[in-house]
Structures are given as C-alpha cells and as structure tokens.
Write an enzyme that holds these catalytic residues in place. Sequence first.
Site, PDB file in Angstrom:
ATOM      1  N   TYR A   1       0.815  -1.210   0.000  1.00 38.77           N
ATOM      2  CA  TYR A   1       0.000   0.000   0.000  1.00 38.77           C
ATOM      3  C   TYR A   1       0.852   1.265   0.000  1.00 38.77           C
ATOM      4  O   TYR A   1       0.492   2.263  -0.599  1.00 38.77           O
ATOM      5  CB  TYR A   1      -0.890   0.030   1.248  1.00 38.77           C
ATOM      6  CG  TYR A   1      -2.202  -0.678   1.090  1.00 38.77           C
ATOM      7  CD1 TYR A   1      -2.245  -2.035   0.822  1.00 38.77           C
ATOM      8  CD2 TYR A   1      -3.403   0.012   1.203  1.00 38.77           C
ATOM      9  CE1 TYR A   1      -3.447  -2.695   0.694  1.00 38.77           C
ATOM     10  CE2 TYR A   1      -4.611  -0.645   1.067  1.00 38.77           C
ATOM     11  CZ  TYR A   1      -4.627  -1.991   0.818  1.00 38.77           C
ATOM     12  OH  TYR A   1      -5.825  -2.630   0.685  1.00 38.77           O
TER      13      TYR A   1
ATOM     14  N   ASP B   1      -6.216  -6.968   4.128  1.00 39.01           N
ATOM     15  CA  ASP B   1      -7.314  -6.350   3.373  1.00 39.01           C
ATOM     16  C   ASP B   1      -8.216  -7.447   2.822  1.00 39.01           C
ATOM     17  O   ASP B   1      -9.445  -7.382   2.934  1.00 39.01           O
ATOM     18  CB  ASP B   1      -6.747  -5.495   2.230  1.00 39.01           C
ATOM     19  CG  ASP B   1      -7.854  -4.797   1.463  1.00 39.01           C
ATOM     20  OD1 ASP B   1      -8.776  -4.272   2.115  1.00 39.01           O
ATOM     21  OD2 ASP B   1      -7.807  -4.801   0.214  1.00 39.01           O
TER      22      ASP B   1
ATOM     23  N   ASP C   1      -3.054 -18.569   1.524  1.00 37.45           N
ATOM     24  CA  ASP C   1      -4.063 -19.209   0.662  1.00 37.45           C
ATOM     25  C   ASP C   1      -4.786 -20.331   1.411  1.00 37.45           C
ATOM     26  O   ASP C   1      -6.021 -20.441   1.353  1.00 37.45           O
ATOM     27  CB  ASP C   1      -3.448 -19.690  -0.667  1.00 37.45           C
ATOM     28  CG  ASP C   1      -2.150 -20.465  -0.503  1.00 37.45           C
ATOM     29  OD1 ASP C   1      -1.629 -20.546   0.626  1.00 37.45           O
ATOM     30  OD2 ASP C   1      -1.648 -20.998  -1.519  1.00 37.45           O
TER      31      ASP C   1
ATOM     32  N   ASP D   1     -12.082  -8.953   4.427  1.00 39.06           N
ATOM     33  CA  ASP D   1     -13.324  -8.969   3.649  1.00 39.06           C
ATOM     34  C   ASP D   1     -13.917 -10.377   3.627  1.00 39.06           C
ATOM     35  O   ASP D   1     -15.131 -10.557   3.632  1.00 39.06           O
ATOM     36  CB  ASP D   1     -13.093  -8.497   2.206  1.00 39.06           C
ATOM     37  CG  ASP D   1     -13.330  -6.994   2.065  1.00 39.06           C
ATOM     38  OD1 ASP D   1     -12.988  -6.256   3.007  1.00 39.06           O
ATOM     39  OD2 ASP D   1     -13.862  -6.560   1.019  1.00 39.06           O
TER      40      ASP D   1
ATOM     41  N   LYS E   1       3.269 -16.033   3.477  1.00 38.66           N
ATOM     42  CA  LYS E   1       3.411 -16.681   2.166  1.00 38.66           C
ATOM     43  C   LYS E   1       4.908 -16.866   1.940  1.00 38.66           C
ATOM     44  O   LYS E   1       5.490 -16.384   0.955  1.00 38.66           O
ATOM     45  CB  LYS E   1       2.751 -15.798   1.080  1.00 38.66           C
ATOM     46  CG  LYS E   1       2.711 -16.391  -0.310  1.00 38.66           C
ATOM     47  CD  LYS E   1       1.702 -17.506  -0.472  1.00 38.66           C
ATOM     48  CE  LYS E   1       1.796 -18.099  -1.868  1.00 38.66           C
ATOM     49  NZ  LYS E   1       0.944 -19.309  -2.019  1.00 38.66           N
TER      50      LYS E   1
END
Length: 331
Positions: free
Chosen positions: A147, A253, A229, A257, A197
């Site tokens: 970001y 982020d 994942d 959600d 990851k």
Amino acid sequence: MTTYNIALLAGDGIGPEVMKEAVKVLKLVERRNADVNFELNDVLFGAVAYFETGKAFPDETKAACDKADAILKGTIGLNHEDSQKIPVDEQPERGALLPLRRRYNTYANFRPVYLPKGLANFSPLKASVVGEGIDIMLIRELVGGLYFGEKETGVDEQGRRFVREVLEYDEDQIRQIVRVGFEVSMKRKKVMHNIHKSNVLKSSVLWNAIVEEEKANFPEVEVINILVDACATYLCLKPTMFDVMVMENMFGDILSDQGGGILGSLGLMPSACKGPEKSYYEPSHGSAPDIAGKGIANPYSMIGSVALMLEMSFGMEKEAKNLWDRYARRI
Ligand code: IPM
Ligand code: MN
C-alpha cells in the site's frame, strides 16, 4: 468530569446516516456516565470534502483530528462513475483515507470477526460450521507493505506500459505489529495464527523470523504458522479454529473482507486503527452509494466501532461490552 474530544468524519454515501446512529449511542453513553462528556466535532472528509474545499482531507479536518482524543470515521468513496469527476490523487481512498492512516501511523488494525450464536442466521455458513459462534480478532498491519511502497508507472524500451509497486517492511515495522498480536493473544486464548506466504515472498520470510524471535518473549502463546491461501480455505471450512490472526497489510485487506463474508456482511464488521498516539475507528464496509439516503443502511458496524473506541481509547470497557451484548441481542 472527563471530557473526550472526538472528531467525527461522516464522509460519503451512507456515512452520514450511520454516523447519526453512532452519535445517538454516544449521547446515551454520556447520559449513563455522569462523569464523562463527549465533545463532538463534525468535519469534512472524503469526496464530500473534495467537492466543498478542493481537498479530500482538508487542513481544517487535519487540525480537528490532531487535537482529538479519538477519531470516528464513517465511510468514504463514490460509485465508479462519480469517482471519475475527482482527480486521481484526490479520490477519497488515495486522497483522504491513506493519508489519515499515514498521518497518525495507525499501524495496528483490529477487525473482529465476531458472530455470536444469536446472529448465526446472518452467516452463509452451515449452522454446524458456525457451531457456538465465531470470535476471531483479525489484526492487520495498516501502514506498510504494498500500500505504501514506492510506485512507478511508465513505458519500457519496447514501448510496453509497465507498473512497479514495492512491498517493503523493515524489522521494526514487523516487530511492532507482531507484538500487538502476541499481546492480544495473551488476553485471549493464547493461540495466534501467523499468516504468511514464505514459500514465495521474502517479506514473509523476514516476517516469520521476527515472529519466531518475539515468541521468546511470549512463551505461553502457541504460534500456528499458516499460508495465506490455505488460511482462506480454512476460514470457510472451520472458522472456529481461529482466535487471533496477525498479518501484513494486503493479506489483511483480503482476509478481512472474507471475514465479512463469513459473517454474512461487511456491515457486521467494525474496526479500530491504532497508532502510537492516536487511533481512529471505522466500519470496515464501504459507502454503499446505491442505498445512500434510503434509511436502510445497517449501522451495526459503525456502532461496533464506537464500542471499540470506548474500550480502546477511553478505557470504558464495561460500556463497550454493554453495547456489544445489547446490540448483538437486539438485531
Ligand atoms: C479497507 C478498505 C481500504 C483498504 C480502501 C478503501 C483503501 O478496503 O479499509 O479495507 O484497502 O485498506
Ligand atoms: Mn478492504
């Protein structure tokens, strides 16, 4: 008498209407606590600020936030078509929200994925998966990573357009958010899922190394490392296996959600964004321009954000709990 100054950033779309409900709650809390006084300061933020002043995060708003004890934010953003009427750098996400996060270095974002049994019918998951309810504290690093990294767009020697965005963290940035994860775990079930990851990203290799180092300071906390994942899959299959989750900005982020999806709506997810000196509180959902002004927006997430503010900025834990309990029951 303790006075708390709160900057109210209602914003765009459904922001003002959910903020109105939040203010009602604050007035009620004030009435019930004779020794507490909330000084509310309504200021412009987002697209509405841009259209009135030419700036999405005007100086006056910055000054109000600077002097506030806490910031309560509604929602920002317009639909795609209306967004195009604003220059890219003043569009509310880039022109207001990210600068707000940066200004107060709100590195720790708390997004509770909380579904008490009484709300289980909101979830698209089977009752057997929801079980006795879901209670996850998702902690997202909020001022680093992709970001805020360097960004470049251009045309290469072959005439092809290209883009380059940098994912950058230093060990201090990682350590401070990881510590928050451990501290919150100590207050809860002492189990922390570390989302990474590291099979692909070097940023995750460093991240995991810091988690490992910090673990020595929190020997009671069990750390479970899980690839981002795989985590997305388990969040659907077995959300009750999670308690505290800690992760970098972009992972947070996306997974937050997904947390909203598990609850049945982002409208059920409040959030707190904590910096070293100042924190701001906001619903995790967007400005929903399609339903703005119709009086049908659910203020749950906004009111949950008030509860987080009462607890985290003003030490009013009892009132915060009261709010969660009452509101969750009534819905
Ligand atoms: C969120 C939002 C923001 C983000 C947007 C509006 C910039 O999606 O708070 O999760 O990506 O952080
Ligand atoms: Mn988001």
